[in-house]
Design an enzyme around this catalytic site. Structure first.
Site, PDB file in Angstrom:
ATOM      1  N   GLY A 146       4.087   7.511  -1.134  1.00 48.13           N
ATOM      2  CA  GLY A 146       5.606   7.064  -1.786  1.00 48.13           C
ATOM      3  C   GLY A 146       6.715   7.235  -0.710  1.00 48.13           C
ATOM      4  O   GLY A 146       7.704   7.090  -0.854  1.00 48.13           O
ATOM      5  N   SER A 147       6.261   7.687   0.548  1.00 45.77           N
ATOM      6  CA  SER A 147       7.218   7.776   1.566  1.00 45.77           C
ATOM      7  C   SER A 147       8.211   6.949   1.892  1.00 45.77           C
ATOM      8  O   SER A 147       9.277   6.815   1.847  1.00 45.77           O
ATOM      9  CB  SER A 147       6.758   8.463   3.040  1.00 45.77           C
ATOM     10  OG  SER A 147       5.747   7.659   3.419  1.00 45.77           O
ATOM     11  N   LYS A 148       7.543   5.625   2.056  1.00 47.92           N
ATOM     12  CA  LYS A 148       8.256   4.402   2.269  1.00 47.92           C
ATOM     13  C   LYS A 148       8.777   3.659   1.191  1.00 47.92           C
ATOM     14  O   LYS A 148       9.903   2.988   1.248  1.00 47.92           O
ATOM     15  CB  LYS A 148       7.333   3.274   3.207  1.00 47.92           C
ATOM     16  CG  LYS A 148       6.676   3.850   4.437  1.00 47.92           C
ATOM     17  CD  LYS A 148       5.677   2.920   5.084  1.00 47.92           C
ATOM     18  CE  LYS A 148       4.893   3.754   6.235  1.00 47.92           C
ATOM     19  NZ  LYS A 148       4.186   5.022   5.745  1.00 47.92           N
ATOM     20  N   GLU A 162      -0.753   0.388  -5.232  1.00 44.57           N
ATOM     21  CA  GLU A 162      -1.354   1.141  -4.757  1.00 44.57           C
ATOM     22  C   GLU A 162      -2.969   0.913  -5.170  1.00 44.57           C
ATOM     23  O   GLU A 162      -3.222   0.902  -6.502  1.00 44.57           O
ATOM     24  CB  GLU A 162      -1.286   2.648  -5.035  1.00 44.57           C
ATOM     25  CG  GLU A 162      -2.154   3.526  -4.309  1.00 44.57           C
ATOM     26  CD  GLU A 162      -2.616   3.526  -2.910  1.00 44.57           C
ATOM     27  OE1 GLU A 162      -3.533   3.700  -2.575  1.00 44.57           O
ATOM     28  OE2 GLU A 162      -1.516   3.511  -2.170  1.00 44.57           O
ATOM     29  N   ALA A 181       0.802  -1.163   0.091  1.00 42.43           N
ATOM     30  CA  ALA A 181      -0.030   0.006  -0.033  1.00 42.43           C
ATOM     31  C   ALA A 181       0.853   1.243   0.075  1.00 42.43           C
ATOM     32  O   ALA A 181       1.072   1.861   1.015  1.00 42.43           O
ATOM     33  CB  ALA A 181      -1.039   0.010   1.225  1.00 42.43           C
ATOM     34  N   ALA A 182       1.379   1.593  -1.019  1.00 39.93           N
ATOM     35  CA  ALA A 182       2.558   2.397  -1.400  1.00 39.93           C
ATOM     36  C   ALA A 182       2.256   4.026  -1.330  1.00 39.93           C
ATOM     37  O   ALA A 182       3.296   4.684  -0.789  1.00 39.93           O
ATOM     38  CB  ALA A 182       3.327   2.082  -2.623  1.00 39.93           C
ATOM     39  N   ALA A 183       1.209   4.404  -1.624  1.00 39.82           N
ATOM     40  CA  ALA A 183       1.100   5.799  -1.988  1.00 39.82           C
ATOM     41  C   ALA A 183       1.064   6.614  -0.585  1.00 39.82           C
ATOM     42  O   ALA A 183       0.579   5.793   0.255  1.00 39.82           O
ATOM     43  CB  ALA A 183      -0.457   6.002  -2.660  1.00 39.82           C
ATOM     44  N   ASP A 225      -6.206  -4.389  -5.860  1.00 34.51           N
ATOM     45  CA  ASP A 225      -6.504  -4.772  -4.369  1.00 34.51           C
ATOM     46  C   ASP A 225      -5.261  -5.484  -3.892  1.00 34.51           C
ATOM     47  O   ASP A 225      -5.009  -6.609  -4.452  1.00 34.51           O
ATOM     48  CB  ASP A 225      -7.735  -5.224  -4.145  1.00 34.51           C
ATOM     49  CG  ASP A 225      -8.282  -5.749  -2.913  1.00 34.51           C
ATOM     50  OD1 ASP A 225      -7.358  -6.194  -2.104  1.00 34.51           O
ATOM     51  OD2 ASP A 225      -9.541  -5.572  -2.609  1.00 34.51           O
ATOM     52  N   CYS A 263      -1.011   3.089  11.313  1.00 26.85           N
ATOM     53  CA  CYS A 263      -0.806   4.376  12.247  1.00 26.85           C
ATOM     54  C   CYS A 263      -2.091   4.282  12.931  1.00 26.85           C
ATOM     55  O   CYS A 263      -2.526   5.637  13.364  1.00 26.85           O
ATOM     56  CB  CYS A 263      -0.762   5.463  11.419  1.00 26.85           C
ATOM     57  SG  CYS A 263      -2.245   5.679   9.960  1.00 26.85           S
TER      58      CYS A 263
END
Length: 479
Positions: free
Chosen positions: A129-131, A149, A125-127, A176, A247
């Site tokens: 993009g920080s990680k 994403e 779940a990339a957006a 998904d 989070c």
């Protein structure tokens, strides 16, 4: 620092009292939640070393406090916070740093802990993009990353951040996350699942984050998380590392999801304790070895991180019923590839054996070699970097390739003044006092590549992509 009023449902407070260990104060938790979040950044070491970044930004008077779990991460305080947004600084525009919340740097730190050096990694779940960009920096643009994403609107933002940071080893997908266990079983050395969650840890950034909170919603989210972690675990090779993070703060979406996976595959799941991840990590350590970060512990967002190893193979899921479709690219033949490489080097673009040339009609692309095993198994939204478009007179080099591949010490590099660089970012042509000699000019600022210009007489024709053009205040107004 100013207070802000956070909305807390009564049932949430009851749940937090039960979840919080006796070593922590509930009053401290409430007080921490009412304090606005500290800003933080991560230096992009693909572009600049931490030492050089600190030297470059020293004249600005920024107060940079090291983040204990990320060598390139800093909390940042600026006297002129309102005068110039961080995102409009020259260093941000050229990809030298990423604005990233401190606790969200933890999962990648865990992924690479204890000398782990994966070559094929998935960010489920990339957006925004920080990680993904943090993973790419840890891999030094080597190997390959599949950044997925689910939200279509966020794929564009994900690509923009990857491109700005000069990353070349990423393939983007838009699925998904529950499909990967079926589609690409046991294909990845490491997987990060920063799962969609109820967001209980973000109240310091968004005081209304809990307006729609309910225990029932938490249970629904946890059910999805179990499906996602199951899929990710199937996509992980035996011996590989999976990091699960959220989070949020309740145990149902955190510890319980990890325990469910262990109960489902008792002989294949090994929890890897995170107590030695950084000094004082033990303050957030759970009995299982996870990090359950309440906001008062390190004065950051609430967060949860678990690391586990897949110790053996597990039964495969049923084979997929869908068809991926034909792959529209073909590899460039060696002789032609050599000619393209030579022409690219002439304008300062160079790459190593981690990238291979592919072609689609008149388009030339560079794909990470490590992703080739996935071709035919998943459909890509975007793969690697677009290098050039061919035309009668040669090649039209692409902006994202310049940002990822250019070496600023190239003979045709031309350093802009701050005023000229600002004009460049506004999409305007530049009229330097002494125009360069070459026709294709690698434009730099602070000795960082920011684009490729065509020299027409004494004018440098701007090629900055229209979608990236900036208006409003930029960095010279802060000089």
């Amino acid at each position: 620092m100013a207070q802000h009023t956070v909305y807390f449902p009564d049932a949430f407070l009851t749940q937090m009292r039960e979840a919080m260990p006796s070593t922590l104060s509930f009053d401290d938790f409430l007080a921490a939640c009412q304090r606005p979040l500290r800003r933080s950044i991560r230096v992009n070491t693909l572009k600049i070393s931490v030492a050089d970044f600190l030297q470059l930004t020293a004249p600005y008077g920024w107060t940079l406090t090291p983040i204990p779990w990320c060598e390139e991460g800093f909390w940042i305080e600026r006297d002129n916070e309102d005068a110039l947004p961080l995102g409009s600084t020259a260093e941000h525009l050229s990809g030298l740093f990423y604005i990233q919340e401190a606790s969200s740097m933890l999962p990648v730190a865990a992924l690479f802990a204890d000398g782990n050096a994966p070559q094929r990694v998935m960010d489920v779940a990339a957006a925004p993009g920080s990680k993904t960009t943090q993973i790419a920096a840890r891999m030094n643009n080597e190997g390959a990353i599949l950044a997925n994403e689910f939200s279509a609107s966020r794929v564009k933002v994900l690509h923009a951040n990857i491109s700005r940071c000069g990353i070349s080893n990423v393939a983007l997908t838009h699925f998904d996350g529950r499909v990967f266990g079926v589609a690409v079983p046991e294909m990845f050395d490491a997987i990060l699942l920063d799962a969609p969650c109820s967001g209980e840890g973000v109240v310091r950034k968004d005081p209304d984050a809990l307006k729609n909170w309910s225990p029932e919603s938490n249970q629904e989210i946890a059910a999805t998380q179990r499906e996602l972690i199951d899929s990710a675990f199937h996509a992980l090779r035996p011996g590989g590392t999976l990091v699960y993070s959220t989070c949020t703060l309740n145990r149902e979406e955190n510890e319980a999801v990890c325990m469910w996976l262990k109960e489902t595959y008792p002989d294949a799941v090994e929890f890897l304790p995170l107590g030695e991840l950084f000094p004082a990590a033990n303050k957030a350590l759970t009995e299982e070895g996870f990090l359950h970060v309440f906001p008062q512990i390190y004065d950051c967002e609430g967060f949860f991180v678990a690391r586990l190893r897949k110790t053996q193979a597990i039964p495969a899921l049923p084979a997929p019923k869908y068809k991926v479709g034909n792959f529209p690219f073909s590899p460039v033949k060696d002789r032609e590839a050599g000619q393209i490489r030579q022409a690219a080097a002439g304008v300062g673009l160079n790459w190593d054996e981690n990238l291979r040339l592919w072609q689609r009609d008149k388009e030339l692309w560079l794909f990470p070699v490590g992703i080739e095993a996935l071709i035919g198994k998943v459909r890509f939204s975007r793969l690697g970097i677009k290098l050039a478009e061919t035309h009668n007179k040669g090649y039209r080099w692409q902006h994202e390739a310049v940002i990822a591949l250019a070496t600023p010490d190239n003979v045709n590099a031309f350093e802009l003044t701050p005023q000229e660089a600002e004009e460049w970012y506004r999409g305007r042509d530049v009229y330097p006092q002494a125009a360069p000699v070459a026709d294709d000019v690698l434009v730099t600022f602070q000795h960082q590549p920011i684009g490729l210009a065509k020299r027409i007489g004494s004018r440098l024709k701007n090629s900055y992509p229209r979608e990236l053009v900036r208006d409003g205040k930029l960095f010279t107004s802060n000089a």
